[in-house]
Design an enzyme around this catalytic site. Structure first.
Site, PDB file in Angstrom:
ATOM      1  N   ASP A 198      -4.470   6.546   5.121  1.00  0.00           N
ATOM      2  CA  ASP A 198      -3.460   5.612   5.618  1.00  0.00           C
ATOM      3  C   ASP A 198      -4.089   4.345   6.204  1.00  0.00           C
ATOM      4  OD1 ASP A 198      -0.742   4.965   6.259  1.00  0.00           O
ATOM      5  OD2 ASP A 198      -1.129   5.503   8.350  1.00  0.00           O
ATOM      6  N   ASP A 233      -2.323  -6.322   2.230  1.00  0.00           N
ATOM      7  CA  ASP A 233      -2.785  -5.492   3.335  1.00  0.00           C
ATOM      8  C   ASP A 233      -2.321  -6.241   4.578  1.00  0.00           C
ATOM      9  OD1 ASP A 233      -4.274  -4.580   5.563  1.00  0.00           O
ATOM     10  OD2 ASP A 233      -5.685  -3.646   4.179  1.00  0.00           O
ATOM     11  N   HIS A 234      -1.333  -5.693   5.281  1.00  0.00           N
ATOM     12  CA  HIS A 234      -0.708  -6.514   6.323  1.00  0.00           C
ATOM     13  C   HIS A 234      -1.678  -6.845   7.454  1.00  0.00           C
ATOM     14  CE1 HIS A 234      -0.049  -2.739   8.542  1.00  0.00           C
ATOM     15  NE2 HIS A 234       0.114  -3.495   9.600  1.00  0.00           N
ATOM     16  N   LYS A 270       0.835  -1.186   0.000  1.00  0.00           N
ATOM     17  CA  LYS A 270       0.000   0.000   0.000  1.00  0.00           C
ATOM     18  C   LYS A 270       0.881   1.252   0.000  1.00  0.00           C
ATOM     19  CE  LYS A 270      -1.629   1.728   3.984  1.00  0.00           C
ATOM     20  NZ  LYS A 270      -0.747   2.381   4.961  1.00  0.00           N
ATOM     21  N   HIS A 309      -6.931  -1.087   5.924  1.00  0.00           N
ATOM     22  CA  HIS A 309      -6.966  -1.926   7.125  1.00  0.00           C
ATOM     23  C   HIS A 309      -8.356  -1.968   7.781  1.00  0.00           C
ATOM     24  CE1 HIS A 309      -2.827  -1.724   6.371  1.00  0.00           C
ATOM     25  NE2 HIS A 309      -2.501  -0.701   7.120  1.00  0.00           N
TER      26      HIS A 309
END
Ligand code: BG6
Length: 508
Positions: A252, A194-195, A165, A257
């Site tokens: 962000d 997407d961690h 990202k 997330h």
């Protein structure tokens, strides 16, 4: 300690032979997450013996110098003791080639190196590229890899790309990037990372909801009053002021997330665990979130920026005093939103989201607040109100799930207390050293894209926040900074729920 059923689990298959190519390899991500994660995979015997790593970045360096560098870094960032044999195995298959990703020569050089590495390590010419560069290079790198044939899948070889990202900075740029990439490769070759999806508790949401029979019947508008999702951080922007000034808390954290958490919490059961079956259901939820009408943005979306603050042992700078930040910055470091999901299951149930930097506690959690039981049974007792049932999924740092319910406080008088039933991951399963990237890297090597974002999901996320971005841009904030570092954000975030007769679950 309670017994677990981990022994019932089957060991995963070893990943395919392949080369991982890291672009932007001298950055923080490689040393902090990627190498420690690869090391953990090797230790768990999940990497193929026919595996190699090729690293590239602008810095000019020999393979030997790069190997020395990562050997130092791993001592700091490994999540468990480094076993010399495994590390040596790693070093022997790690290569470095410096180059400028905007220069076609860089790709020719890479192609030659990959051919050699493939020959020496028998990697079946399966390559996956991890783009850990600045986002403005994503499209260019993929185009240039395509131009030298490094994206072509033939003779059973696969080629995949993992993209970090941010994927675009609004709907239009995300669409443009998707279109640019798809001129070179197919959607099934693209792994948008997407961690958050690498976190065990996030993955556990699927198991919790669909591997148990008792929760689904109450998981809807008839029983749920509202849902709160919090991702709070104690740190400020650290050394990332430059990046953060172009992003802000909304871009962000939210379309990526937090929307992953929303979609996994709200989705319908998929027809299978096939990557597209799961992602179809997640995408449907994102499409069902009604974008906030422009005239409601200022009441349903709260923005904040931290000013200086003190806690017991630290004086914290305000955001505008951080390195790389404009002293008059209007960038938000906190955001709270009220979203509605316009579908059969969730109609009328608000989803309140909040995230911010320099909040009092690092915590990410999903709280499902159930409707309260009728009070009439207690009419002739001193009980004045019943606390609602609440299920909290603790994503980090203390991973687990807790359920609050009412219990009679022992004694001759009818009094009610709220008690918690807690499941804590560590108690049951012990602590498993992990960076959160192991599963994601492994999945890419076995071709499972379930935990990666599809183009339509990314675009749907931007579509939801677009009206907020537009209104905020048109009407710059006048009260920044509006919360002190170390507090729970601006008072408007409390008011967002108070207007609906609710309050955020206190987190201590
Ligand atoms: C990143 C954001 O994607 O996620 C950071 O860019 C943020 O600003 C981080 O700090 C939070 O991740 P985690 O895993 O610490 O919750």
């Amino acid at each position: 300690m309670p017994t677990s059923n981990t022994e019932q689990q089957t060991q995963g298959r070893v990943a395919d032979p392949c080369v991982m190519v890291i672009f932007g390899a001298t950055g923080d991500l490689t040393k902090r997450k990627l190498f420690p994660a690869l090391y953990n995979l090797a230790k768990s015997n999940l990497l193929s013996r026919e595996f190699a790593i090729v690293c590239t970045s602008r810095t000019d360096m020999t393979t030997e110098a790069f190997r020395d560098l990562i050997s130092q870094d791993i001592k700091t960032y490994a999540t468990s003791a480094v076993e010399p044999d495994i590390w040596e195995w790693f070093l022997q298959r790690t290569y470095y080639a410096g180059g400028d990703v905007t220069n076609p020569e860089c790709y020719q050089k890479l192609k030659d190196l990959l051919a050699q590495v493939n020959q020496s390590h028998g990697t079946h010419a399966n390559y996956f590229y991890y783009l850990a560069t600045a986002p403005n290079f994503f499209g260019e790198i993929i185009r240039q890899l395509g131009a030298v044939g490094l994206m072509t899948e033939e003779n059973g070889q696969w080629r995949r790309v993992i993209i970090e990202k941010p994927f675009g900075h609004d709907l239009e740029s995300a669409r443009a990037l998707n279109a640019e990439i798809k001129q070179v490769i197919n959607e099934r070759q693209i792994y948008r990372i997407d961690h958050y999806l690498g976190k065990e508790t996030v993955q556990n949401l699927l198991v919790f909801r669909f591997g148990n029979g008792i929760f689904d019947p109450v998981w809807n508008r008839r029983y749920v009053d509202h849902v709160e999702i919090t991702a709070a951080e104690t740190v400020g922007v650290e050394k990332r002021g430059g990046y953060y000034e172009t992003s802000g808390a909304l871009r962000d954290m939210v379309p990526n997330h937090l929307f992953q958490l929303v979609s996994l919490t709200a989705m319908e059961p998929p027809i299978s665990f096939d990557a597209n079956a799961v992602r179809d259901e997640q995408a449907k939820v994102l499409h069902a979130i009604s974008p906030i009408p422009p005239e409601e943005v200022l009441t349903r979306a709260v923005r904040g920026q931290y000013g200086p603050g003190d806690d017991d042992d630290e004086h914290m700078l305000g955001y505008r005093q951080e390195t790389g930040v404009n002293p008059n910055s209007t960038t938000e470091t906190f955001v709270a939103l009220k979203l509605m999901i316009d579908n059969w299951r969730w109609a009328g149930v608000p989803f309140y989201l909040r995230t911010g930097k320099r909040l009092p506690k690092r915590v990410t959690e999903i709280a499902i607040q159930f409707k309260s039981a009728p009070l009439m049974l207690f009419r002739d007792t001193p009980v004045e109100r019943l606390r609602t049932n609440r299920l909290v999924i603790h994503i980090q740092p203390d991973e687990g799930i807790s359920l609050r319910f009412g219990a009679k406080i022992p004694g001759p008088i009818m009094r009610l207390g709220a008690v918690e039933m807690d499941f804590n991951y560590v108690d049951y399963f012990g602590s498993v050293p992990s960076t959160g990237y192991e599963r994601l890297l492994y999945d890419c090597m076995v071709g499972d894209a379930t935990l990666f974002q599809r183009a339509d999901m990314v675009e749907a996320g931007w579509r939801v926040i677009e009206p907020v971005l537009d209104v905020w841009k048109a009407l710059p904030p006048r009260s920044f900074p509006n919360y002190a570092a170390g507090t729970w954000g601006p008072k408007e975030a409390e008011e967002l729920l108070a207007r609906d007769g609710r309050e955020w679950r206190p987190i201590d």
